[in-house]
Design a protein around this motif. Structure first.
Motif, PDB file in Angstrom:
ATOM      1  N   ARG A  75       0.849  -1.299   0.069  1.00 31.16           N
ATOM      2  CA  ARG A  75      -0.213   0.135   0.161  1.00 31.16           C
ATOM      3  C   ARG A  75       0.613   1.007  -0.054  1.00 31.16           C
ATOM      4  NH1 ARG A  75      -4.781  -1.039  -1.504  1.00 31.16           N
ATOM      5  NH2 ARG A  75      -6.180  -2.525  -0.498  1.00 31.16           N
ATOM      6  N   ASP A  79      -0.708   3.444  -2.902  1.00 29.90           N
ATOM      7  CA  ASP A  79      -1.430   4.524  -2.449  1.00 29.90           C
ATOM      8  C   ASP A  79      -0.812   5.833  -1.849  1.00 29.90           C
ATOM      9  OD1 ASP A  79      -3.158   2.250  -2.490  1.00 29.90           O
ATOM     10  OD2 ASP A  79      -4.591   3.258  -1.282  1.00 29.90           O
ATOM     11  N   ASN A 151      -7.079  -9.558   8.078  1.00 32.54           N
ATOM     12  CA  ASN A 151      -7.328  -8.551   6.918  1.00 32.54           C
ATOM     13  C   ASN A 151      -6.015  -7.878   6.716  1.00 32.54           C
ATOM     14  OD1 ASN A 151     -10.024  -9.130   6.863  1.00 32.54           O
ATOM     15  ND2 ASN A 151     -10.542  -8.086   8.588  1.00 32.54           N
ATOM     16  N   LEU A 152      -5.173  -7.806   7.356  1.00 30.87           N
ATOM     17  CA  LEU A 152      -4.026  -7.069   7.178  1.00 30.87           C
ATOM     18  C   LEU A 152      -2.568  -7.842   7.306  1.00 30.87           C
ATOM     19  CD1 LEU A 152      -4.098  -4.119   9.813  1.00 30.87           C
ATOM     20  CD2 LEU A 152      -5.293  -4.329   7.548  1.00 30.87           C
ATOM     21  N   GLU A 186     -10.242  -9.146  21.002  1.00 26.74           N
ATOM     22  CA  GLU A 186      -9.277  -8.177  21.452  1.00 26.74           C
ATOM     23  C   GLU A 186      -7.837  -8.703  21.280  1.00 26.74           C
ATOM     24  OE1 GLU A 186     -12.688  -7.755  22.631  1.00 26.74           O
ATOM     25  OE2 GLU A 186     -11.826  -8.639  24.576  1.00 26.74           O
ATOM     26  N   ARG A 189      -4.217  -9.039  16.512  1.00 24.64           N
ATOM     27  CA  ARG A 189      -3.524  -7.739  16.549  1.00 24.64           C
ATOM     28  C   ARG A 189      -2.969  -7.541  15.235  1.00 24.64           C
ATOM     29  NH1 ARG A 189      -2.604  -5.348  21.534  1.00 24.64           N
ATOM     30  NH2 ARG A 189      -0.960  -4.403  20.651  1.00 24.64           N
ATOM     31  N   LYS A 249     -11.658  -4.935  -1.373  1.00 20.45           N
ATOM     32  CA  LYS A 249     -11.068  -3.999  -1.885  1.00 20.45           C
ATOM     33  C   LYS A 249     -11.665  -2.754  -1.092  1.00 20.45           C
ATOM     34  CE  LYS A 249      -9.323  -4.732  -6.356  1.00 20.45           C
ATOM     35  NZ  LYS A 249      -7.783  -5.175  -5.847  1.00 20.45           N
TER      36      LYS A 249
ATOM     37  N   VAL B 207      -2.103   1.762  19.918  1.00 23.13           N
ATOM     38  CA  VAL B 207      -2.096   0.315  19.059  1.00 23.13           C
ATOM     39  C   VAL B 207      -1.356  -0.734  19.466  1.00 23.13           C
ATOM     40  CG1 VAL B 207      -0.434   0.881  17.365  1.00 23.13           C
ATOM     41  CG2 VAL B 207      -2.461  -0.451  16.682  1.00 23.13           C
ATOM     42  N   ALA B 210      -3.837  -1.862  22.672  1.00 25.57           N
ATOM     43  CA  ALA B 210      -5.200  -2.494  22.411  1.00 25.57           C
ATOM     44  C   ALA B 210      -5.506  -1.911  20.951  1.00 25.57           C
ATOM     45  CB  ALA B 210      -6.360  -1.762  23.128  1.00 25.57           C
ATOM     46  N   TYR B 211      -5.748  -3.103  20.172  1.00 24.33           N
ATOM     47  CA  TYR B 211      -5.901  -2.736  18.646  1.00 24.33           C
ATOM     48  C   TYR B 211      -7.607  -2.805  18.610  1.00 24.33           C
ATOM     49  CZ  TYR B 211      -5.985  -4.193  13.544  1.00 24.33           C
ATOM     50  OH  TYR B 211      -6.085  -4.172  12.281  1.00 24.33           O
ATOM     51  N   HIS B 212      -8.080  -3.800  19.055  1.00 23.27           N
ATOM     52  CA  HIS B 212      -9.439  -3.994  19.393  1.00 23.27           C
ATOM     53  C   HIS B 212      -9.665  -3.555  20.899  1.00 23.27           C
ATOM     54  CE1 HIS B 212     -10.644  -5.376  15.557  1.00 23.27           C
ATOM     55  NE2 HIS B 212      -9.602  -6.410  15.830  1.00 23.27           N
ATOM     56  N   MET B 214     -11.252  -0.543  18.719  1.00 22.06           N
ATOM     57  CA  MET B 214     -10.539   0.356  17.939  1.00 22.06           C
ATOM     58  C   MET B 214     -10.904   1.751  18.280  1.00 22.06           C
ATOM     59  SD  MET B 214     -10.296  -1.129  14.307  1.00 22.06           S
ATOM     60  CE  MET B 214      -9.599  -2.707  13.818  1.00 22.06           C
ATOM     61  N   GLU B 222      -6.192   1.053  10.441  1.00 21.91           N
ATOM     62  CA  GLU B 222      -6.451  -0.212   9.851  1.00 21.91           C
ATOM     63  C   GLU B 222      -7.233  -0.140   8.542  1.00 21.91           C
ATOM     64  OE1 GLU B 222      -9.782  -3.519   9.822  1.00 21.91           O
ATOM     65  OE2 GLU B 222     -10.052  -1.112   9.908  1.00 21.91           O
ATOM     66  N   PHE B 224      -6.572   2.279   6.218  1.00 17.34           N
ATOM     67  CA  PHE B 224      -5.665   2.478   5.436  1.00 17.34           C
ATOM     68  C   PHE B 224      -4.654   1.131   4.980  1.00 17.34           C
ATOM     69  CE2 PHE B 224      -0.934   3.182   4.611  1.00 17.34           C
ATOM     70  CZ  PHE B 224      -1.142   3.557   3.576  1.00 17.34           C
ATOM     71  N   GLU B 225      -4.400   0.437   5.766  1.00 20.25           N
ATOM     72  CA  GLU B 225      -3.747  -0.734   5.534  1.00 20.25           C
ATOM     73  C   GLU B 225      -4.479  -1.763   4.952  1.00 20.25           C
ATOM     74  OE1 GLU B 225      -1.017  -2.418   8.365  1.00 20.25           O
ATOM     75  OE2 GLU B 225       0.061  -0.560   8.109  1.00 20.25           O
ATOM     76  N   GLY B 226      -5.662  -1.832   5.244  1.00 21.63           N
ATOM     77  CA  GLY B 226      -6.663  -2.928   4.662  1.00 21.63           C
ATOM     78  C   GLY B 226      -7.181  -2.427   3.402  1.00 21.63           C
ATOM     79  N   TYR B 227      -7.715  -1.185   3.241  1.00 25.99           N
ATOM     80  CA  TYR B 227      -8.259  -0.766   2.093  1.00 25.99           C
ATOM     81  C   TYR B 227      -7.508   0.325   1.288  1.00 25.99           C
ATOM     82  CZ  TYR B 227     -11.943  -3.002   4.716  1.00 25.99           C
ATOM     83  OH  TYR B 227     -12.658  -4.029   5.555  1.00 25.99           O
ATOM     84  N   GLY B 228      -6.674   0.883   1.704  1.00 26.32           N
ATOM     85  CA  GLY B 228      -6.111   2.094   1.264  1.00 26.32           C
ATOM     86  C   GLY B 228      -6.436   3.464   1.762  1.00 26.32           C
ATOM     87  N   LEU B 229      -5.726   4.375   1.079  1.00 26.21           N
ATOM     88  CA  LEU B 229      -6.033   5.899   1.379  1.00 26.21           C
ATOM     89  C   LEU B 229      -7.655   6.402   1.302  1.00 26.21           C
ATOM     90  CD1 LEU B 229      -3.834   7.701   2.441  1.00 26.21           C
ATOM     91  CD2 LEU B 229      -4.030   8.644   0.214  1.00 26.21           C
ATOM     92  N   LYS B 230      -8.126   5.897   0.366  1.00 26.04           N
ATOM     93  CA  LYS B 230      -9.465   6.275  -0.280  1.00 26.04           C
ATOM     94  C   LYS B 230     -10.394   6.344   0.896  1.00 26.04           C
ATOM     95  CE  LYS B 230     -13.037   5.460  -3.709  1.00 26.04           C
ATOM     96  NZ  LYS B 230     -13.340   4.452  -4.540  1.00 26.04           N
ATOM     97  N   TYR B 231     -10.315   4.929   1.587  1.00 23.93           N
ATOM     98  CA  TYR B 231     -11.372   4.572   2.712  1.00 23.93           C
ATOM     99  C   TYR B 231     -10.970   4.999   4.032  1.00 23.93           C
ATOM    100  CZ  TYR B 231     -13.763   1.919  -1.020  1.00 23.93           C
ATOM    101  OH  TYR B 231     -14.239   1.832  -2.284  1.00 23.93           O
TER     102      TYR B 231
END
Lengths: 329, 261
Positions: A75, A79, A151-152, A186, A189, A249, B207, B210-212, B214, B222, B224-231
């Protein structure tokens, strides 16, 4: 006074001659400048060693590495448009999915890995855990275990695949749901390497990691049967029974990831700011006596030689690297 | 202002540069997502949850700082003793420590391998991946801003008033509540805002702990990393809007009745 009789021309000519025909070509031949590399967190330790060895070979080059989840690494190029020379991913498919064809041509598979269940002396039930009962321990109330975000981070969905395959392999229907029910959200990570800190500080009892990460951090680990550890591509067909839903996406969209052996990929970015030095690094990295040896020593079995999927892609490999890759799917 | 000399123009151009430096990237951020996208994002329950969690945890952190930081700020402002500078440096430490290190430090105390973490785990208090953990981190990073602001506020009040009250027989507590606090409330509020602002923007330390669940900055990461800048941009825009309006209200409260000099 006598010096004034000396004609300065020959001296100047000699200097110029030296500059034009000796110094400049030498300087050009020697790669220099910075090489920027984004890579998977699980590659941090071997790349640290490689960086030192490589920079000792080419003192003029500074390799600058940024570790993150593999998707995040890609990314940054797609991006954020951060200038970058090399991307190395813990799943070669990330390169296919995000970088090819717009940002890269190549996808060189260079190493494998496998998933292990890590723990420490202080983990709950650490004295009992083995390859035969790990799934019972993960289902035990009070045992805190986790994995990275599917997801990451490829390590995250791979951990879930191992759990799915375990249900089939041990012939225990419902095992997957039973384990997941004992893992609150939780305990998920962003990156698998972060879980190491949680294990070491006693915030978590068990965590899913790559074997290499376990070896590099001196953790205890349970080695799982080949059929479920995603470490041997001969079992790819068996692995493909595992399917994990990950985000697509855009938010709300999902896609299926199918089980597959853990295969690392590296690519050269098309508009790399320092292609020459980046190629020099790849030449060192893909050499069985260079970077691949480092990977081997750190618990990450390399492909010797490295693999590339098609003859067509091989034709795009820089000539210096051709001897280190073979076409094999 | 008399004749406008070179110094005046240097100040003006520097000022414009500073403002542009701050405003330009923010303007780019705020105008990047389309309004349809912004509306769409607001329907996302995760976004609403995370922004609410951010507000709630930051306000909690500031309230805790208010409760336990105010007496300390008073002592530091009013008395001088050996080791005072040492204590002041300790209070400033959270400002200089890199954020992820703060998270790791807190986790290492909260783990079962540490005696304190062990006691907490026996009591059923969990830091990793919990709202308690997030608030703990935010108090850690926000507290110095609160204490420093209140301390300098109290230092600006003449101790004579307090002395008069004390000489008339008022006990220390009542002196503080009836004399000092009413005079220092503005700096208390400013400290509260600063602490809150610092807390709501924290990412690095949160982070790690605690990640969750959120918080908004973690969700932006999250996304940004998962879906990119747009989201990730629309979420960022909403966070900025919510923060700005919140702090604007608090600022107005803090400045109301205060005449510009």
């Amino acid at each position: 006074m006598e010096r004034s009789h000396l004609n300065p021309a020959p001296t100047i000519f000699t200097i110029l001659f030296f500059l034009v025909f000796v110094a400049v070509p030498l300087a050009l031949a020697e790669p220099k400048g910075t090489v920027v590399m984004f890579h998977a967190g699980s590659l941090s330790m071997p790349f640290e060693t490689m960086e030192k060895e490589f920079e000792a070979m080419y003192p003029g080059v500074d390799l600058q590495r940024e570790a993150s989840g593999s998707q995040a690494a890609a990314r940054k190029v797609t991006d954020l448009h951060k200038p970058c020379d090399i991307v190395a991913s813990a799943d070669f498919k990330v390169i296919d999915k995000l970088l090819i064809p717009q940002f890269a041509d190549l996808n060189i598979r260079f190493a494998t890995n496998q998933l292990v269940l890590c723990y420490t002396d202080k983990s709950r039930m650490a004295d009992k855990v083995s390859a035969d009962n790990w799934y019972e321990i993960l289902s035990t109330d009070g045992v805190v275990w986790g994995h990275s975000d599917p997801n990451l981070d490829p390590c995250g969905y791979r951990a879930l695949m191992v759990l799915q395959l375990a249900e089939k392999y041990y012939g225990k229907p419902g095992l997957y749901d039973q384990m997941i029910a004992n893992r609150p959200q939780e305990n998920v990570r962003p990156k698998s390497v972060e879980l190491v800190t949680l294990l070491q500080t006693g915030n978590m009892d068990y965590a899913w990691e790559y074997l290499s990460v376990a070896v590099q951090h001196g953790l205890k680990y349970v080695v799982l049967p080949e059929e479920i550890n995603l470490g041997n591509y001969k079992h790819d067909e068996y692995y493909s029974q595992a399917v994990v839903k990950v985000t697509g996406k855009q938010p709300g969209e999902f896609m299926d990831m199918k089980g597959d052996s853990v295969t690392y990929g590296v690519t050269l970015i098309k508009d790399a700011p320092n292609k020459e030095a980046a190629t020099a690094f790849l030449k060192y990295m893909l050499d069985p006596n260079g970077g691949l040896k480092v990977l081997q020593e750190q618990g990450q079995p390399p492909f010797i030689p490295c693999r590339i999927p098609t003859e067509e892609m091989r034709s795009l490999v820089p000539p210096e690297l051709k001897e280190f890759v073979e076409v094999k799917n | 202002m008399g004749k406008r000399g070179p110094f005046y123009w240097v100040s003006v151009s520097c000022g414009i540069m500073v403002l542009a430096f701050i405003v330009l990237p923010l303007y780019e951020l705020l105008t990047a997502p389309s309004s349809a996208m912004l509306r769409e994002t607001l329907k996302d329950r995760n976004v609403i949850h995370s922004i609410w969690l951010s507000i709630y945890t930051s306000l909690s952190a500031a309230s805790i700082s208010f409760a336990i930081g105010t007496p300390l700020a008073y002592v530091l402002a009013r008395s001088s003793f050996r080791g005072k500078h040492f204590i002041e440096s300790i209070i400033d430490l959270p400002i200089v420590i890199p954020h992820p290190v703060v998270g790791i430090a807190i986790l290492s105390v909260a783990g079962r391998n540490h005696w304190l973490g062990h006691i907490m785990s026996e009591l059923g208090i969990r830091i990793m991946g919990s709202t308690t953990g997030i608030i703990t981190v935010l108090v850690f990073v926000g507290m110095p801003f609160y204490i420093n602001s209140v301390k300098s506020g109290i230092e600006g009040i003449s101790p004579r008033m307090e002395n008069v009250a004390r000489s008339l027989g008022a006990p220390m507590w009542s002196t503080f509540v009836r004399i000092t606090f009413p005079l220092a409330w503005r700096s208390v509020l400013v400290g509260f805002i600063m602490c809150c602002a610092r807390a709501i923007s924290e990412f690095g330390a949160v982070v790690v702990v605690a990640y969750h669940p959120m918080t908004a900055p973690v969700l932006i990461y999250e996304r940004f990393e998962g879906y990119g800048l747009k989201y990730s941009q629309p979420v960022a825009v909403w966070l900025v809007i919510v923060c700005l309006s919140l702090f604007l209200v608090l600022r107005i409260l803090a400045l109301s009745g205060k005449k510009a000099p």
